[in-house]
Scaffold this motif. Structure first.
Motif, PDB file in Angstrom:
ATOM      1  N   LEU A  26      67.147  34.017  19.318  1.00 21.58           N
ATOM      2  CA  LEU A  26      68.180  32.988  19.208  1.00 21.58           C
ATOM      3  C   LEU A  26      67.559  31.618  19.405  1.00 21.58           C
ATOM      4  O   LEU A  26      66.890  31.367  20.405  1.00 21.58           O
ATOM      5  N   LEU A  27      67.777  30.740  18.431  1.00 25.16           N
ATOM      6  CA  LEU A  27      67.421  29.335  18.597  1.00 25.16           C
ATOM      7  C   LEU A  27      68.688  28.623  19.037  1.00 25.16           C
ATOM      8  O   LEU A  27      69.680  28.589  18.313  1.00 25.16           O
ATOM      9  N   TRP A  28      68.649  28.076  20.241  1.00 23.64           N
ATOM     10  CA  TRP A  28      69.799  27.391  20.818  1.00 23.64           C
ATOM     11  C   TRP A  28      69.547  25.898  20.722  1.00 23.64           C
ATOM     12  O   TRP A  28      68.626  25.365  21.338  1.00 23.64           O
ATOM     13  N   VAL A  29      70.359  25.211  19.935  1.00 26.70           N
ATOM     14  CA  VAL A  29      70.245  23.767  19.766  1.00 26.70           C
ATOM     15  C   VAL A  29      71.350  23.140  20.605  1.00 26.70           C
ATOM     16  O   VAL A  29      72.529  23.308  20.313  1.00 26.70           O
ATOM     17  N   ARG A  30      70.943  22.423  21.643  1.00 25.47           N
ATOM     18  CA  ARG A  30      71.898  21.840  22.579  1.00 25.47           C
ATOM     19  C   ARG A  30      72.241  20.413  22.168  1.00 25.47           C
ATOM     20  O   ARG A  30      71.378  19.552  22.130  1.00 25.47           O
ATOM     21  N   CYS A  31      73.516  20.184  21.884  1.00 21.84           N
ATOM     22  CA  CYS A  31      73.995  18.858  21.474  1.00 21.84           C
ATOM     23  C   CYS A  31      75.107  18.434  22.426  1.00 21.84           C
ATOM     24  O   CYS A  31      75.741  19.263  23.051  1.00 21.84           O
ATOM     25  N   ARG A  32      75.344  17.147  22.486  1.00 17.35           N
ATOM     26  CA  ARG A  32      76.421  16.640  23.342  1.00 17.35           C
ATOM     27  C   ARG A  32      77.594  16.096  22.543  1.00 17.35           C
ATOM     28  O   ARG A  32      78.659  15.895  23.082  1.00 17.35           O
ATOM     29  N   GLN A  33      77.356  15.832  21.264  1.00 18.31           N
ATOM     30  CA  GLN A  33      78.411  15.277  20.425  1.00 18.31           C
ATOM     31  C   GLN A  33      78.465  16.024  19.097  1.00 18.31           C
ATOM     32  O   GLN A  33      77.470  16.572  18.635  1.00 18.31           O
TER      33      GLN A  33
END
Length: 149
Positions: free
Chosen positions: A34-41
């Motif tokens: 799993l590639l987890w891309v963490r974004c805030r918006q």
């Protein structure tokens, strides 16, 4: 399945809310693919989706916008969704958008969950058997109701 078949999945987390510790009982191997891309918006998340779909190396790209506010989501132009659809059509990828409201007008298939559960409802084991949903399949310019469960 991703681990078994040795392919990677991408999860674009639109509100940095995914909790990998929930998978502790499954062992480390569950999250290795799993590639987890963490974004805030939401706009950050959509840009990440654009990038990953252009790359074409992920058979499944999931964009989670469930916790993003409507104010944020309204700022995403409809042309963006059409551009992402065009990318998916040419790539060997499936693109799943999770959202609280219908906002992807160009989606080929829409699955609408119609349940409203309280916390006490979720504590019962039988809530999946009471799942209510509608499946819409878009054909050309018209939308057709396919299945109701």
């Amino acid at each position: 399945a991703a681990q078994r078949d040795r392919f990677f999945l991408a999860l674009i987390d639109g509100r940095d809310s995914f909790d990998p510790s929930a998978f502790d009982g499954f062992g480390d191997s569950c999250l290795r693919h799993l590639l987890w891309v963490r974004c805030r918006q939401a706009l950050e998340a959509v840009k990440a989706a654009d990038f990953l779909l252009r790359d074409g190396n992920f058979p499944l790209v999931i964009l989670d916008l469930v916790l993003n506010g409507m104010g944020e989501l309204r700022k995403i132009p409809q042309t963006t969704w059409y551009r992402l659809q065009r990318l998916v059509e040419t790539a060997p990828s499936a693109f799943l958008v999770l959202a609280r409201h219908s906002m992807v007008s160009s989606a080929q298939i829409k699955l609408v969950l119609e349940n409203r559960w309280t916390l006490s409802d979720l504590e019962q084991d039988r809530h999946i058997s009471r799942l209510k949903f509608r499946l819409h399949r878009v054909q050309g310019d018209r939308q057709k109701l396919e299945i109701a469960g």
